[in-house]
Design a protein around this motif. Structure first.
Motif, mmCIF file in Angstrom:
data_model
loop_
_atom_site.group_PDB
_atom_site.id
_atom_site.type_symbol
_atom_site.label_atom_id
_atom_site.label_comp_id
_atom_site.label_asym_id
_atom_site.label_seq_id
_atom_site.Cartn_x
_atom_site.Cartn_y
_atom_site.Cartn_z
ATOM 1 N N SER A 194 -22.030 -8.009 14.565
ATOM 2 C CA SER A 194 -20.616 -8.330 14.872
ATOM 3 C C SER A 194 -19.693 -7.931 13.734
ATOM 4 O O SER A 194 -18.566 -7.494 13.972
ATOM 5 C CB SER A 194 -20.414 -9.784 15.290
ATOM 6 N N LEU A 195 -20.164 -8.036 12.491
ATOM 7 C CA LEU A 195 -19.322 -7.571 11.368
ATOM 8 C C LEU A 195 -19.039 -6.075 11.506
ATOM 9 O O LEU A 195 -17.900 -5.627 11.327
ATOM 10 C CB LEU A 195 -20.020 -7.878 10.036
ATOM 11 N N ILE A 196 -20.078 -5.320 11.833
ATOM 12 C CA ILE A 196 -19.899 -3.863 11.965
ATOM 13 C C ILE A 196 -18.858 -3.549 13.048
ATOM 14 O O ILE A 196 -18.072 -2.605 12.919
ATOM 15 C CB ILE A 196 -21.263 -3.190 12.270
ATOM 16 N N ALA A 197 -18.849 -4.367 14.099
ATOM 17 C CA ALA A 197 -17.943 -4.100 15.226
ATOM 18 C C ALA A 197 -16.517 -4.598 15.008
ATOM 19 O O ALA A 197 -15.617 -4.270 15.788
ATOM 20 C CB ALA A 197 -18.513 -4.758 16.488
ATOM 21 N N GLU A 198 -16.270 -5.377 13.957
ATOM 22 C CA GLU A 198 -14.930 -5.965 13.769
ATOM 23 C C GLU A 198 -13.863 -4.877 13.622
ATOM 24 O O GLU A 198 -14.088 -3.855 12.961
ATOM 25 C CB GLU A 198 -14.891 -6.848 12.504
ATOM 26 N N ASP A 199 -12.686 -5.163 14.179
ATOM 27 C CA ASP A 199 -11.565 -4.211 14.079
ATOM 28 C C ASP A 199 -11.060 -4.065 12.660
ATOM 29 O O ASP A 199 -10.458 -3.049 12.309
ATOM 30 C CB ASP A 199 -10.391 -4.687 14.958
#
Ligand SMILES: NC(=O)c1ccc[n+]([C@@H]2O[C@H](COP(=O)([O-])OP(=O)(O)OC[C@H]3O[C@@H](n4cnc5c(N)ncnc54)[C@H](O)[C@@H]3O)[C@@H](O)[C@H]2O)c1
Length: 343
Positions: A63-68
């Motif tokens: 989820s960190l990698i996907a954060e805007d």
């Protein structure tokens, strides 16, 4: 960073010893970057570091990698998590600086590099072999390149720590500690390691299961022979040395780069050296330069070259040969094993 360029928004996965160090550097000392996100399996650890540094937390690595608000990622979690996180960041098109090793095994490192190369994504991945920007190692390499010691013949390296720590394994000494020499020796010499031989003396007090110390012999394609002693239970301090002997002289990392020298009246006319307890003080400047070079490189600015995923694969192949020699050893003496880098 050129005027008008937006700071690189960086998220850090893993808030242990290295992740905390990297996060603090990114927040306070690296220009052109801003620390936006942190995550750790231990959510409380991530939260308290986020509070200290004015960042936010994410639920986990993916989820960190996907954060805007994350443009680029530092992976500083446990070794076994690296390959999946590197591939996830690359798949998201986000640059990633991954702590060594790229993967715990040669097969997995090869799978990661094949996948990155197939997707044309290898340029997104940088490996944390920070000796490549450590001022003392850079000076040593520059001296060799200038011909100051003539033709290199021998290299002597030491990799010592205060204690092996709980859970240390004989194989882990190779893949966790010696992996730095597996990268730095061929980088210094400009010549790949072709063969590795593992030798061991009697054991230090690290425990009956742990072979500590170990002596690794390396042959590089240029005919140079390298010795590296790895001793994690050295007790006296964290001590990284490297001397290159050539046919016209010898050059070594200066002791002053890792030890402070103390002369006092109370020291019985002795000069004493104080060593750091671990790698952080010794390589503090290298970690700062590594992060700065990575951020500058992502911004397209001139920056020192850092290690690539393929460099991580090559180092894994050197470690694999060392482990192969260790497993085939009889009475502490392993055979020479060729280094095979998977295509
Ligand atoms: N370049 C160097 O000089 C150097 C030195 C030491 C360690 N390292 C490498 O850095 C990495 C971290 O080492 P460390 O000493 O900081 O270890 P550490 O045990 O102190 O920290 C690792 C952290 O990662 C967290 N973590 C584990 N799995 C996770 C996951 N899936 N998602 C999120 N967080 C997770 C743990 O909870 C822990 O807080 C290791 O890969 C190690 O090999 C590099």
């Amino acid at each position: 960073m050129s005027a008008g360029t937006r700071p690189l928004r960086v998220g850090v996965v893993g808030c242990g010893v290295m992740g905390t160090d990297h996060a603090r550097l990114l927040a306070r000392q690296v220009s052109g970057a801003v620390l936006t996100r942190l995550t750790d399996l231990d959510a409380g650890r991530a939260r308290s570091l986020a509070t200290e540094l004015g960042a936010r937390t994410s639920a986990d690595g993916p989820s960190l990698i996907a954060e805007d608000d994350v443009d680029a990622v530092v992976v500083a979690s446990a070794d076994a998590t690296h390959s999946a996180l590197v591939l996830a960041a690359a798949a998201a098109g986000k640059p990633v600086l991954c702590e060594k090793p790229l993967a715990p095994s040669l097969q997995e490192a090869a799978r990661v590099v094949r996948s990155l190369e197939a997707d044309g994504a290898e340029r997104l991945v940088t490996l944390g072999f920070m000796r490549r920007v450590d001022p003392a190692h850079v000076e040593l390499r520059d001296a060799l390149r200038s011909g100051a010691v003539g033709t290199p013949l021998l290299v002597h390296g030491t990799s010592r720590g205060v204690s092996a720590g709980p859970g240390a394994t004989s194989e882990g000494l190779i893949t966790g500690s010696f992996v730095h020499e597996a990268d730095s020796v061929p980088w210094l010499l400009g010549s790949p390691v072709t063969h590795v031989c593992w030798q061991a003396p009697r054991r230090s007090a690290g425990g009956p299961e742990l072979q500590d110390p170990q002596l690794l012999l390396l042959r590089t394609a240029d005919g140079v022979l390298t010795t590296v002693d790895v001793l994690l239970g050295a007790r006296y301090g964290y001590d990284i040395c490297c001397e290159v002997v050539g046919d016209a002289g010898a050059v070594a990392l200066s002791g002053a780069t890792h030890a402070t020298s103390l002369t006092t009246r109370s020291a019985d006319l002795l000069r004493t050296s104080a060593y750091a307890a671990d790698w952080r003080p010794r390589f503090a400047e290298a970690y700062r330069r590594e992060l700065q070079a990575w951020v500058d490189g992502v911004h397209g600015l001139p920056a020192p070259a850092l290690a690539t995923a393929r460099d991580g694969l090559v180092a894994a192949a050197v470690c694999d040969a060392a482990v192969g020699s260790m497993r085939a050893a009889v009475d502490g003496a392993g055979p020479w094993v060729p280094v095979v880098v998977p295509a």
